[in-house]
Design a protein around this motif. Structure first.
Motif, PDB file in Angstrom:
ATOM      1  N   LEU A   1      -7.918  74.563 -48.292  1.00 43.14           N
ATOM      2  CA  LEU A   1      -7.692  73.653 -46.965  1.00 43.14           C
ATOM      3  C   LEU A   1      -7.179  75.148 -45.139  1.00 43.14           C
ATOM      4  O   LEU A   1      -6.390  75.759 -45.783  1.00 43.14           O
ATOM      5  N   GLN A   2      -7.798  75.314 -44.650  1.00 47.18           N
ATOM      6  CA  GLN A   2      -7.055  75.528 -43.268  1.00 47.18           C
ATOM      7  C   GLN A   2      -6.985  75.045 -42.257  1.00 47.18           C
ATOM      8  O   GLN A   2      -7.680  74.203 -41.762  1.00 47.18           O
ATOM      9  N   VAL A   3      -5.934  75.732 -41.186  1.00 44.73           N
ATOM     10  CA  VAL A   3      -5.493  75.406 -39.938  1.00 44.73           C
ATOM     11  C   VAL A   3      -5.766  76.044 -39.311  1.00 44.73           C
ATOM     12  O   VAL A   3      -4.586  76.759 -39.251  1.00 44.73           O
ATOM     13  N   GLY A   4      -6.265  75.779 -38.352  1.00 49.06           N
ATOM     14  CA  GLY A   4      -6.327  76.916 -37.096  1.00 49.06           C
ATOM     15  C   GLY A   4      -5.811  77.150 -36.403  1.00 49.06           C
ATOM     16  O   GLY A   4      -4.671  76.150 -36.762  1.00 49.06           O
TER      17      GLY A   4
ATOM     18  N   ARG B   1       4.423  76.319 -34.215  1.00 45.80           N
ATOM     19  CA  ARG B   1       3.450  76.537 -33.886  1.00 45.80           C
ATOM     20  C   ARG B   1       2.518  75.477 -34.879  1.00 45.80           C
ATOM     21  O   ARG B   1       1.431  75.813 -34.200  1.00 45.80           O
ATOM     22  N   VAL B   2       2.839  75.272 -35.519  1.00 43.33           N
ATOM     23  CA  VAL B   2       2.295  73.728 -35.896  1.00 43.33           C
ATOM     24  C   VAL B   2       3.411  72.816 -36.270  1.00 43.33           C
ATOM     25  O   VAL B   2       4.399  72.241 -36.598  1.00 43.33           O
ATOM     26  N   LEU B   3       2.612  71.129 -36.326  1.00 44.68           N
ATOM     27  CA  LEU B   3       2.734  70.273 -37.059  1.00 44.68           C
ATOM     28  C   LEU B   3       1.795  69.946 -37.462  1.00 44.68           C
ATOM     29  O   LEU B   3       0.844  69.547 -38.066  1.00 44.68           O
ATOM     30  N   VAL B   4       3.433  69.207 -38.651  1.00 47.39           N
ATOM     31  CA  VAL B   4       2.434  68.153 -39.987  1.00 47.39           C
ATOM     32  C   VAL B   4       2.680  67.101 -39.937  1.00 47.39           C
ATOM     33  O   VAL B   4       4.320  66.789 -39.634  1.00 47.39           O
TER      34      VAL B   4
ATOM     35  N   GLY C   1      -1.112  75.197 -26.971  1.00 50.51           N
ATOM     36  CA  GLY C   1      -1.742  75.710 -28.584  1.00 50.51           C
ATOM     37  C   GLY C   1      -1.565  75.631 -29.422  1.00 50.51           C
ATOM     38  O   GLY C   1      -1.502  76.422 -30.339  1.00 50.51           O
ATOM     39  N   LEU C   2      -0.477  74.422 -29.887  1.00 47.90           N
ATOM     40  CA  LEU C   2      -0.072  73.882 -31.380  1.00 47.90           C
ATOM     41  C   LEU C   2      -1.560  73.507 -31.758  1.00 47.90           C
ATOM     42  O   LEU C   2      -2.100  72.800 -31.886  1.00 47.90           O
ATOM     43  N   SER C   3      -1.343  73.829 -32.892  1.00 47.17           N
ATOM     44  CA  SER C   3      -1.561  73.378 -34.629  1.00 47.17           C
ATOM     45  C   SER C   3      -1.865  72.171 -35.179  1.00 47.17           C
ATOM     46  O   SER C   3      -0.627  71.835 -34.525  1.00 47.17           O
ATOM     47  N   ALA C   4      -2.364  71.290 -35.625  1.00 48.71           N
ATOM     48  CA  ALA C   4      -1.515  70.661 -36.172  1.00 48.71           C
ATOM     49  C   ALA C   4      -2.707  69.488 -37.562  1.00 48.71           C
ATOM     50  O   ALA C   4      -3.808  69.879 -37.198  1.00 48.71           O
ATOM     51  N   LEU C   5      -1.782  69.274 -38.536  1.00 44.84           N
ATOM     52  CA  LEU C   5      -2.220  68.772 -39.736  1.00 44.84           C
ATOM     53  C   LEU C   5      -1.851  67.192 -39.544  1.00 44.84           C
ATOM     54  O   LEU C   5      -0.552  67.306 -39.711  1.00 44.84           O
TER      55      LEU C   5
ATOM     56  N   ALA D   1      13.410  80.137 -41.574  1.00 45.95           N
ATOM     57  CA  ALA D   1      12.317  80.548 -40.434  1.00 45.95           C
ATOM     58  C   ALA D   1      11.095  79.734 -40.779  1.00 45.95           C
ATOM     59  O   ALA D   1      10.315  79.693 -39.418  1.00 45.95           O
ATOM     60  N   TYR D   2      10.302  80.092 -42.093  1.00 50.44           N
ATOM     61  CA  TYR D   2       8.461  79.450 -41.731  1.00 50.44           C
ATOM     62  C   TYR D   2       9.378  77.540 -41.083  1.00 50.44           C
ATOM     63  O   TYR D   2       8.370  77.265 -39.991  1.00 50.44           O
ATOM     64  N   ARG D   3      10.302  77.347 -41.953  1.00 49.24           N
ATOM     65  CA  ARG D   3      10.512  75.610 -40.699  1.00 49.24           C
ATOM     66  C   ARG D   3      10.314  75.247 -39.454  1.00 49.24           C
ATOM     67  O   ARG D   3      10.547  74.575 -38.945  1.00 49.24           O
ATOM     68  N   ARG D   4      10.865  76.417 -39.194  1.00 50.21           N
ATOM     69  CA  ARG D   4      11.257  76.220 -37.921  1.00 50.21           C
ATOM     70  C   ARG D   4      10.339  76.121 -36.761  1.00 50.21           C
ATOM     71  O   ARG D   4       9.110  75.747 -36.025  1.00 50.21           O
ATOM     72  N   GLU D   5       8.758  76.999 -37.418  1.00 50.27           N
ATOM     73  CA  GLU D   5       7.389  77.400 -36.332  1.00 50.27           C
ATOM     74  C   GLU D   5       6.203  76.481 -37.168  1.00 50.27           C
ATOM     75  O   GLU D   5       5.754  76.093 -36.827  1.00 50.27           O
ATOM     76  N   VAL D   6       6.910  75.695 -38.041  1.00 50.74           N
ATOM     77  CA  VAL D   6       6.164  74.407 -39.271  1.00 50.74           C
ATOM     78  C   VAL D   6       7.055  73.548 -39.076  1.00 50.74           C
ATOM     79  O   VAL D   6       7.722  73.386 -40.189  1.00 50.74           O
ATOM     80  N   GLN D   7       6.391  72.574 -38.779  1.00 46.02           N
ATOM     81  CA  GLN D   7       7.366  71.379 -38.177  1.00 46.02           C
ATOM     82  C   GLN D   7       6.572  70.166 -38.602  1.00 46.02           C
ATOM     83  O   GLN D   7       5.902  69.944 -38.469  1.00 46.02           O
ATOM     84  N   LEU D   8       7.805  69.059 -39.737  1.00 43.68           N
ATOM     85  CA  LEU D   8       7.695  67.644 -39.631  1.00 43.68           C
ATOM     86  C   LEU D   8       7.555  66.889 -38.770  1.00 43.68           C
ATOM     87  O   LEU D   8       8.763  66.329 -38.074  1.00 43.68           O
TER      88      LEU D   8
END
Length: 320
Positions: free
Chosen positions: A28-31, A164-167, A195-199, A80-87
């Motif tokens: 699975l990819q999220v662009g 950069r990404v919201l889950v 420009g946020l991405s989201a799953l 560091a990762y969870r700063r950029e990919v947030q739940l």
């Protein structure tokens, strides 16, 4: 460009002496700037997949990639990762500490990460989340807010870290129908402006229709159909996708699935949906000469391609 990716991902748990394959081969990819809806009924593995993409679960095999690089599970790298990919969680009431003000709730993340200009950052996040003027909400407690306002505070807490990404796990499931549209419109605006991405994890294909660029339909640990949202939801190929769509109000005839709900400790031979498949039960698959394959022949794992794909013997026979 792919920003967040699952590559041949497997996640297994032990359950009463049996092995539960919660995620059983997922690509699975999220662009960048893309909203992907991950759809399926309860127990299909979508929340486990989301938690694994967030680094909250470690895969049994396969990998999670961010920006093309495999995710590292050291404490420093995960921070560091969870700063950029947030739940963003389903229940804003449960997500917020009732003893903390809105300011304290939104400031928690920046404090953990040692980010400067805390007051300005909190006010900006609240404003971007649609709580304007932010000064009106800073000293409020969760019980003083509406459900929609609480969900906006949760989203502001994520935005305060400049992700950069919201889950988002069922982001509007606990909200009144009148408020759901506002939160979905907010997520679309964040995508367009920041420009946020989201799953977006959901059981609701109607929500996917309103917000997603692409949709991935999950059943019993695997993606069974994926592609551009309009193509999949207007012309679904997989019987499971058709059944999910049939419960929407505009559908002329709901499909009632038989059999037992999916059990990740007892994955059937052949197509994993075949014990409940309405096409097989009606004899339509037999008419196409694929009923034996449905019951016995494994289907390949779908790739992470953005094109329309389906894992179904009957759909494959119809396309040939």
């Amino acid at each position: 460009m792919s920003l967040l990716e699952a590559r041949d991902l497997h996640v297994e748990f032990s359950s009463r002496g049996r092995r539960a394959r919660a995620v059983d081969g997922v690509n699975l990819q999220v662009g960048e700037g893309e909203i992907v809806a991950l759809v399926g009924e309860s127990g299909c593995g979508k929340t486990t997949l989301a938690r694994t993409l967030l680094g909250l679960e470690r895969p049994t095999s396969g990998s999670v990639l961010y920006g093309g690089a495999p995710l590292s599970y050291s404490s420093r790298a995960l921070k560091a990762y969870r700063r950029e990919v947030q739940l963003v969680l389903q229940d804003p009431t449960g997500s917020l500490n009732p003893r903390h003000t809105v300011y304290e709730a939104v400031a928690e993340g920046p404090r953990i990460h040692g980010m400067p200009d805390e007051e300005e950052r909190v006010a900006s996040a609240l404003s971007r989340a649609g709580l304007r003027p932010p000064e009106r909400f800073l000293h409020s407690y969760p019980h003083e807010l509406s459900g929609g306002q609480r969900q906006r505070v949760v989203i502001a807490g994520a935005l305060a870290l400049d992700p950069r990404v919201l889950v988002a796990d069922e982001p509007v499931a606990s909200l009144d129908a009148s408020v759901r549209g506002e939160i979905l419109a907010l997520m679309l605006r964040l995508r367009d402006e920041l420009g946020l991405s989201a799953l977006v994890v959901t059981h609701d294909l109607g929500l996917a229709w309103n917000i997603a660029d692409r949709v991935a339909v999950m059943y019993l640990g695997r993606i069974v159909e994926s592609g551009p949202v309009e193509q999949i939801l207007k012309s679904p190929s997989h019987p499971y996708t058709q059944a999910l769509l049939s419960v929407l109000p505009e559908s002329p005839s709901p499909v009632v699935l038989g059999g037992e709900p999916p059990d990740p400790t007892r994955i059937p031979h052949g197509c994993r949906f075949h014990p409940r498949c309405q096409v097989l039960a009606a004899g339509t698959a037999a008419g196409a000469g694929v009923d034996g394959r449905c019951r016995s022949q494994l289907l390949p794992v779908l790739s992470s391609s953005a094109d329309s794909q389906v894992a179904c013997h009957y759909a494959g026979a119809r396309r040939r």
